[in-house]
Enzyme design. Structure first.
Site, PDB file in Angstrom:
ATOM      1  N   GLY A  46       1.007  -1.366  -0.023  1.00 49.82           N
ATOM      2  CA  GLY A  46      -0.380  -0.099  -0.315  1.00 49.82           C
ATOM      3  C   GLY A  46       0.652   1.436   0.143  1.00 49.82           C
ATOM      4  CD  GLN A  51       3.347   5.978   2.450  1.00 51.41           C
ATOM      5  OE1 GLN A  51       2.844   5.494   1.774  1.00 51.41           O
ATOM      6  NE2 GLN A  51       4.914   4.938   3.097  1.00 51.41           N
ATOM      7  CB  CYS A  89       5.387   1.896   6.935  1.00 54.44           C
ATOM      8  SG  CYS A  89       5.042   3.743   6.299  1.00 54.44           S
ATOM      9  CG  LEU A  90       6.661   0.596   1.005  1.00 57.18           C
ATOM     10  CD1 LEU A  90       6.075   1.633  -0.741  1.00 57.18           C
ATOM     11  CD2 LEU A  90       7.714  -0.007   0.459  1.00 57.18           C
ATOM     12  CG  HIS A 131      -0.228   1.349   6.821  1.00 53.85           C
ATOM     13  ND1 HIS A 131       0.582   0.994   7.985  1.00 53.85           N
ATOM     14  CD2 HIS A 131       0.109   1.991   6.433  1.00 53.85           C
ATOM     15  CE1 HIS A 131       1.383   1.339   7.783  1.00 53.85           C
ATOM     16  NE2 HIS A 131       1.608   2.429   6.442  1.00 53.85           N
ATOM     17  CD  GLU A 132      -0.749   2.834   2.774  1.00 54.30           C
ATOM     18  OE1 GLU A 132      -0.481   3.913   2.803  1.00 54.30           O
ATOM     19  OE2 GLU A 132      -0.480   1.288   2.928  1.00 54.30           O
ATOM     20  CG  HIS A 135       0.419   7.107   5.425  1.00 53.13           C
ATOM     21  ND1 HIS A 135       1.878   7.130   5.955  1.00 53.13           N
ATOM     22  CD2 HIS A 135       0.979   5.646   5.101  1.00 53.13           C
ATOM     23  CE1 HIS A 135       2.697   7.138   6.058  1.00 53.13           C
ATOM     24  NE2 HIS A 135       1.674   5.225   5.344  1.00 53.13           N
TER      25      HIS A 135
END
Ligand code: NI
Length: 158
Positions: A46, A51, A89-90, A131-132, A135
């Protein structure tokens, strides 16, 4: 299409609230394409626009191998249940911890052309969606647990 640079923990950008998408135009399409490619390149499941440094309410999630969902201006309509599961997470490379999330979510959103739609997700995909969406509101999974708070304080955040 391009691979964009991922913004990582310690950057103030990740803590900003993303703005709604107003123009469903070519630049949004390029953004979504680049987000998808960047996510694939980095083995993510995701990604949110913030990000890659773009403060717009757009996310891409991998639903299944090679199957992706683009979600613009999401609104959570309903959640059910709570379940703990591992997250990464990236933007927080190399760190994982258990986070409690809804077991089910129902979301209203827009597609890349500005068409409204609703979708439901459960378990792992519900976790990704929450989660996204976090962000987009400047929140990170490390905010929820003592382990995560310790990690962020050691990695560039106060
Ligand atoms: Ni993330």
């Amino acid at each position: 299409m391009a691979i964009r640079k991922i913004v990582t923990l310690g950057s103030e950008t990740l803590r900003k609230t993303s703005k709604p998408v107003r123009e469903f135009d070519e630049s949004l399409h390029a953004l979504l394409d680049d987000m998808k490619n960047t996510m694939i390149e980095r083995n993510g499941v995701g990604i949110a626009a913030v990000q890659v440094g773009v403060l717009r309410r757009a996310i891409v999630i991998e639903l299944d191998e090679g199957e992706f969902l683009e979600v613009v201006n999401p609104q959570i309509l309903k959640t059910k249940g709570k379940v703990k599961g591992s997250e990464g997470c990236l933007s927080v490379p190399g760190f994982y911890c258990d986070v409690e999330r809804p077991k089910y979510v129902k979301v209203a959103a827009y597609d890349r052309n500005g068409q409204p739609f609703e979708f439901e997700a459960k378990d792992y995909i519900a976790r990704c969606v929450c989660h996204e969406i976090d962000h987009l509101n400047g929140l990170l999974f490390v905010d929820y647990t003592d382990e995560g708070k310790k990690y962020k304080s050691e990695h560039g955040e106060v």
